[in-house]
Design a protein around this motif. Sequence first.
Motif, short mmCIF file in Angstrom:
data_model
loop_
_atom_site.label_atom_id
_atom_site.label_comp_id
_atom_site.label_asym_id
_atom_site.label_seq_id
_atom_site.Cartn_x
_atom_site.Cartn_y
_atom_site.Cartn_z
N SER A 111 -11.72 -10.62 -18.75
CA SER A 111 -12.84 -10.56 -17.81
C SER A 111 -12.78 -11.77 -16.88
CB SER A 111 -14.16 -10.56 -18.58
OG SER A 111 -14.30 -11.74 -19.34
N ALA A 112 -13.36 -11.61 -15.72
CA ALA A 112 -13.36 -12.68 -14.73
C ALA A 112 -14.70 -12.73 -14.02
CB ALA A 112 -12.23 -12.47 -13.72
N LEU A 113 -15.10 -13.93 -13.66
CA LEU A 113 -16.23 -14.15 -12.77
C LEU A 113 -15.66 -14.56 -11.42
CD1 LEU A 113 -18.60 -16.18 -15.12
CD2 LEU A 113 -18.79 -13.77 -14.51
N VAL A 114 -16.18 -14.00 -10.38
CA VAL A 114 -15.68 -14.30 -9.04
C VAL A 114 -16.80 -14.97 -8.26
CG1 VAL A 114 -14.66 -13.36 -6.95
CG2 VAL A 114 -14.16 -12.30 -9.16
N GLY A 115 -16.58 -16.21 -7.90
CA GLY A 115 -17.58 -16.94 -7.15
C GLY A 115 -17.73 -18.36 -7.66
N PRO A 116 -18.68 -19.11 -7.14
CA PRO A 116 -18.82 -20.54 -7.46
C PRO A 116 -19.58 -20.78 -8.77
CG PRO A 116 -20.44 -19.93 -5.82
CD PRO A 116 -19.60 -18.70 -6.06
N ALA A 121 -25.73 -25.74 -9.65
CA ALA A 121 -26.92 -24.89 -9.71
C ALA A 121 -26.90 -23.94 -10.89
CB ALA A 121 -27.05 -24.09 -8.41
N PHE A 122 -25.71 -23.72 -11.49
CA PHE A 122 -25.59 -22.78 -12.61
C PHE A 122 -25.59 -23.48 -13.97
CE2 PHE A 122 -23.67 -20.06 -9.24
CZ PHE A 122 -24.58 -19.01 -9.34
N VAL A 123 -25.88 -24.78 -14.01
CA VAL A 123 -25.94 -25.48 -15.28
C VAL A 123 -27.01 -24.82 -16.16
CG1 VAL A 123 -26.59 -27.65 -16.40
CG2 VAL A 123 -25.13 -27.68 -14.37
N GLY A 124 -26.64 -24.51 -17.38
CA GLY A 124 -27.52 -23.77 -18.28
C GLY A 124 -27.09 -22.33 -18.42
N ARG A 125 -26.32 -21.84 -17.44
CA ARG A 125 -25.74 -20.50 -17.55
C ARG A 125 -24.21 -20.59 -17.60
NH1 ARG A 125 -26.23 -15.44 -17.91
NH2 ARG A 125 -24.96 -13.93 -16.78
N TYR A 126 -23.64 -21.30 -16.68
CA TYR A 126 -22.19 -21.58 -16.69
C TYR A 126 -22.03 -23.10 -16.67
CZ TYR A 126 -22.39 -16.82 -14.77
OH TYR A 126 -22.68 -15.49 -14.56
N ASP A 127 -21.56 -23.66 -17.78
CA ASP A 127 -21.45 -25.11 -17.90
C ASP A 127 -19.99 -25.54 -17.89
OD1 ASP A 127 -24.19 -25.32 -18.10
OD2 ASP A 127 -24.18 -25.23 -20.30
N VAL A 128 -19.63 -26.46 -17.00
CA VAL A 128 -18.28 -27.04 -16.99
C VAL A 128 -18.27 -28.16 -18.02
CG1 VAL A 128 -16.51 -28.15 -15.60
CG2 VAL A 128 -18.03 -26.46 -14.55
N VAL A 129 -17.61 -27.91 -19.17
CA VAL A 129 -17.66 -28.86 -20.29
C VAL A 129 -16.48 -29.83 -20.29
CG1 VAL A 129 -19.04 -27.35 -21.75
CG2 VAL A 129 -16.56 -27.12 -21.79
N VAL A 173 -14.91 -23.84 -18.77
CA VAL A 173 -16.30 -23.41 -18.57
C VAL A 173 -16.82 -22.81 -19.87
CG1 VAL A 173 -15.62 -21.11 -17.76
CG2 VAL A 173 -17.84 -22.05 -17.10
N ASP A 174 -18.06 -23.09 -20.18
CA ASP A 174 -18.74 -22.53 -21.35
C ASP A 174 -19.85 -21.63 -20.83
OD1 ASP A 174 -19.64 -21.98 -23.89
OD2 ASP A 174 -20.90 -23.75 -24.00
N ILE A 175 -19.76 -20.34 -21.16
CA ILE A 175 -20.72 -19.34 -20.67
C ILE A 175 -21.79 -19.15 -21.73
CG2 ILE A 175 -21.01 -16.98 -19.85
CD1 ILE A 175 -18.08 -17.11 -18.92
N VAL A 176 -23.04 -19.29 -21.36
CA VAL A 176 -24.13 -19.41 -22.32
C VAL A 176 -24.22 -18.22 -23.26
CG1 VAL A 176 -25.83 -18.43 -20.75
CG2 VAL A 176 -26.59 -19.93 -22.57
N ASP A 177 -24.00 -16.99 -22.78
CA ASP A 177 -24.18 -15.80 -23.61
C ASP A 177 -22.86 -15.16 -24.01
OD1 ASP A 177 -23.48 -14.99 -21.10
OD2 ASP A 177 -25.14 -13.58 -20.82
N GLN A 178 -21.82 -15.97 -24.14
CA GLN A 178 -20.49 -15.45 -24.46
C GLN A 178 -19.94 -16.15 -25.69
OE1 GLN A 178 -16.75 -15.80 -21.79
NE2 GLN A 178 -17.88 -14.05 -21.00
N LEU A 179 -19.20 -15.39 -26.51
CA LEU A 179 -18.58 -15.96 -27.71
C LEU A 179 -17.47 -16.92 -27.31
CD1 LEU A 179 -18.24 -12.76 -29.94
CD2 LEU A 179 -20.10 -14.40 -29.91
N ASP A 180 -17.21 -17.88 -28.19
CA ASP A 180 -16.10 -18.81 -27.94
C ASP A 180 -14.76 -18.08 -27.89
OD1 ASP A 180 -17.65 -21.05 -27.77
OD2 ASP A 180 -17.49 -21.57 -29.88
N ASP A 337 -21.12 -19.38 -33.00
CA ASP A 337 -19.93 -18.70 -32.46
C ASP A 337 -19.80 -18.90 -30.96
OD1 ASP A 337 -22.01 -17.19 -31.55
OD2 ASP A 337 -21.44 -15.33 -32.57
N GLY A 338 -20.57 -19.82 -30.43
CA GLY A 338 -20.49 -20.11 -29.00
C GLY A 338 -21.54 -19.41 -28.17
N ASN A 339 -22.15 -18.35 -28.69
CA ASN A 339 -23.18 -17.64 -27.95
C ASN A 339 -24.51 -18.36 -28.16
OD1 ASN A 339 -25.03 -15.89 -26.82
ND2 ASN A 339 -24.16 -14.06 -27.74
N ARG A 340 -24.95 -19.08 -27.14
CA ARG A 340 -26.15 -19.90 -27.28
C ARG A 340 -27.43 -19.10 -27.13
NH1 ARG A 340 -25.26 -24.15 -22.92
NH2 ARG A 340 -23.53 -22.84 -22.22
#
Length: 905
Positions: A111-116, A121-129, A173-180, A337-340
């Motif tokens: 899967s891929a996310l396309v965009g910034p 502004a996306f801290v809390g949903r997409y976190d650059v760890v 990137v760590d995605i808040v609702d995604q498994l590790d 399991d990574g899903n926060r």
Amino acid sequence: MLIALPVAGLATAATLATSQIPTPEQYLDSQLGKTQTRLTIVSGPDPSLRQAPVDPSWWSVDVDSETVDPTHAVEDPLDDVVPLLPAGTPTLRIDAATVFMKTTAGVASVSALVGPAGDPAFVGRYDVVQGHAPSNEHEVLVTQSALDDIGAVIGGDLQLRNPDRTFTITGIVDIVDQLDSTRTVVLPDAEPGELLGQAAWYLPDDALTWEQIQQLNTQGVTALSRTVALNPPITGTEMDAAQLVNPWSILSGVLIGGSIVAAFVAYQIALLAGAAFSVSARRQQRALAMTASVGATKKDLRRIMVLQGLVLGGLGAALGIVLGLAGSWAAMRLLDDGNRTVYWSYAPLPWLLAAIAALAVVVGTASALLPARSAAKVDVLAMLRGARRPQRAKRSRPIWSIVLIIAGVAITAVSVAGILWVRASADGGDPIRSDDIRAISPQIGIFAGPILAQIGVIVGGHWLLTQLSRPISRVGLAPRLAVRDAAANGTRSAAALGSIGAAVMLGTFIVGALSLTVGTQAHGYTPPAPLGSLFVEVYGTGEEPPSDARVQRAEGIVQAQSPASVAILRSPVSAYEVPEGDRADAEVALAVPGKPVRCTGDENGSIDDACGHLLDLTQGLYVTTADSLPALLGRSPSGQEIRTFRDGGALVFDNELLSPDGKSRIGFWNAEQAFENGGPAAWNEGDNVQMGEGAVLELTPPEHIETLPAVLVKTPDQYRYTTLISEETAADLGIETSQVSFVAAFDEPADEQMVEAINGASGIDAGISAQAVTGPPSPVLGILLVLGATGILMLGTSAIVLGLARIDGAADDATLAAVGATPGLRRGISFWQGLIIALLGSLTGAAAGLLPIWGLIAASPYMYAEDIPWWAIAAIAVGLPLLVAAANALTSRRRPVVTRRTAIA
């Protein structure tokens, strides 16, 4: 500890559950990050479109009440929401895509996310760890799992296939609702064909008002606004029922499930703690007698024992809550399991923990009531002498026991009949609603009956031990002394039988129900080929079958994986693959079931599963070669199978496809007729011939039928192919083929690395698709976990009860040693004490646990007794008691504690 440990378990489970409830702010942060609004396009412009204020996925438009068609003209959705916003409004667009990424094993679809997505502004949903966000169109972010599969580090390259593109990895990137374990990449852009999800536009600074959202709704756009979600307006529609966070969706399940578990725990504690207080009362009999001799009343003696239960219950509750809080904190980290969005935060609920503590205090106090009542009935002189009498079974107990057992079995049988009657009413024109008491009562009874039968066993437990003491006494000295001790201390023994029986009943039912559930899934699962094989499909382009070059290339790619054997499957041309101009003169071939296919539809157009199975069988005609049979069968073909196949016959994998004389029938339908009907089956009769109640789906008569000799093939599973004929037979019958598949068998099961290797070798050719054939989930792991939990519960219960027996019988042990009993005899007594109590309790518990399983099988047409793992039931009913007995023997005291022996009066 008897009270503290169950309380700790309940407190741990309760805290884990309440930690899954987010606050409104936490939920919005997981959806929006630090942005204020999210916009999505869900429909074409429609002036009647409206959404729920807090849930943009809940939206509707006005429709005609009769045709259910939209009231307003359907328009194409917009491509962008930016023109609808005030000029200059900052927006961030995120699209979803699927891409093919080069890995160490080959090529994988990720899967891929396309965009910034790396924007602050996306801290809390997409976190650059780790690392940093991309700064140009040649840089990407990846999840840790994707980075591991690439075999690269930050600063390395990410290579995509089809089209070939290379990016530099700048961070993780760590995605808040995604498994590790989920592999995701964040791309600056994507090819149009890669986009597969709904685009979302985020507004970093602007929280839209409800009026603005309503205006956007008319353009087919829905919105999640932080301001509106936290302060939702009243719309006056059913959409006001939507909630941003509904804590009772979890709490209701916690309270219902927790109440059941708490009742079971309270039952176990009451039995075992009651036995412990009984032993304690006997050991305190001299002190209680002295207290009575100086003027204490019966009420005073009762109060002493009850207060002991109150104090120990309170201490156990306090200790259990502390252990539960610590255990839940540790469990959250172990289960991470990574899903926060599973465990939002560590959030114990004080009132729920207080209720658990109060239950423990009440149960601890109640456990002491019966021993307190017995202790108050003192014979002061006898108690001062230390004399005690063996407990005798009441004559009424066996009668009540038999009555309760018969009543439990009868309730289960009547409940099964009730479930069958409710199901039959659905076919009789007067269906009973699921919330009707007539439908609910049998479901309750199917579980209440076994519980009542188990209570009957407990009521008659002491009497049963006295009856067993005679035949067991003939086995030897050790079993004789052990069974007489159990019969002489009925309070302690009956409590042990009840506690062990309850644990085994629960374990047996869970094992059986789990296996039946997985078995039902397995019966409805049709793997394309034998489990563990690799299934590779080769497609043509449009109406053209795959070229010989593509088929040869795919075969070479499969052979490169060094399979033990490879099979080729060719499917007959379907009506959809025949060019439109040729359909009038062309025919399509399918297998014909041995009996007529006639399926009656319900009001939704659904058909009976058994009838639908017949229709599925017709689609399973395939053409192959003799050399392919080992891979297709999962074994070497028998002599009869290979002879029939080579002599122009068919291999049939389901006896439903055999005619009464044991032949295989191949039907030929006109391609145009089949195309118009959507296949060889057509709806007819009834008010709505397309579907609906009263409509009948049946095979239309074929143009002609060819009959072939056949042999029935037995395989562990039903595969995609249900009838196999040779290429020579297909040519003789005039059957043309189109799509091609390969089945590769290996010595070890195929895995995803092989799939990635094939993807890499094929260059992501759109006409080649591979999959590793895996079956439905196995219940073995769940069964082993249940065995372990039941074993721990039984060992713990037995340890308590047998420990009480050891304390209670210390004087008897000293007497045996004094008269010359060897350590082996004393250890043998310990073995038989454990075996008699544990085996009798587990056998009665297993029988009670199998009652609802029998009820489920009898009441459900999709559950079968052969799915029950009898080895696991035997392990619970017999294996665990042997383990308990062995553990009791090994831990028995080697040196006796010499005490003054007081003869039993």
